[in-house]
Scaffold this motif. Structure first.
Motif: not given
Length: 243
Positions: A85, A89-90, A93, A96, A174, A241, A243
């Motif tokens: 996480h 997380k980046a 958001p 993650s 990522s 991000p 979602k």
């Protein structure tokens, strides 16, 4: 070096250290995961309480080692949920924490199930009534506990499979690992999902089980090696991000 470059260098160093720590946790998962799984497979004979009891008592110290192995295994699973996480997380958001939650549900399910193994062991090593009926009763209760754990563990692995699918998506997004490796993690999760959902309903042939679980072995071992050797690749620009 300006402040921005210094900050970025610090972030990259922190991400790589966190990735290698995650890789070390994967080593713990691999070692104790093999110990616990092989121990249960070696002793449990579904439907045969007498043979199962004989197997447990005949390899008592191995069975105890398997029991104790669940403690570091569950702790490492919780830690991996947290470290992934922090790393991802980046990239997502919302996704993650959801990914971490599925692994934590898996770990919590194990926490609820593992006491059944300890209870089964105590039943089989209990110095209670020495009569044939008393011994047979304890063996039957122990077998029921072991079989219940086996079914519950399969159910827990369904949550683990969902976690891996989401983890693979986050890893791909990522850019921290090669796209092929992220795809293998997704395939591993899909394999766990299909294998364990089907296994809860019917007995799967060994060749089919091998086909479904091979991606999990390749994906998880590949992830462990990559994290230990390479750490993570830090993109030059932050990903949008997910979602």
């Amino acid at each position: 070096m300006n402040v921005g470059e210094t900050t970025r260098t610090t972030e990259e160093l922190g991400a790589r250290r966190l990735a290698r720590a995650t890789g070390l946790l994967f080593v713990v998962l691999l070692v104790f995961g093999m110990l616990t799984a092989l121990t249960l497979d070696a002793v449990l004979v579904p439907g045969d309480a007498t043979v199962t009891a004989s197997n447990v008592l005949g390899s008592r110290w191995l069975f105890v080692a398997g029991l104790v192995g669940w403690v570091p295994l569950v702790c490492a699973d919780v830690a991996v949920a947290v470290t992934f996480h922090a790393l991802l997380k980046a990239a997502g958001p919302l996704l993650s924490p959801l990914t971490a939650a599925f692994r934590l549900v898996y770990a919590a399910t194990l926490v609820a199930l593992v006491p059944q193994l300890f209870t089964a062991y105590r039943l089989l090593t209990d110095s209670g009534p020495a009569s044939e009926a008393g011994r047979a009763g304890r063996e039957a209760q122990a077998l029921a506990g072991l079989e219940s754990f086996d079914v519950g563990f399969q159910f827990a692995l369904v949550f683990f499979g969902v976690h891996l699918v989401l983890l693979g998506v986050l890893l791909r997004r990522s850019g921290h690992v090669p796209a092929v490796l992220a795809g293998l993690v997704v395939a591993a999760g899909a394999g766990y999902l299909v294998h364990n959902l089907a296994g809860l309903l019917v007995d799967l042939p060994a060749p089919l089980s091998a086909v479904l679980l091979t991606p999990s072995l390749v994906g998880e071992v590949g992830m462990m090696i990559w994290l230990l050797v390479k750490g993570v690749r830090v993109p030059t620009t932050a990903p949008a991000p997910l979602k």
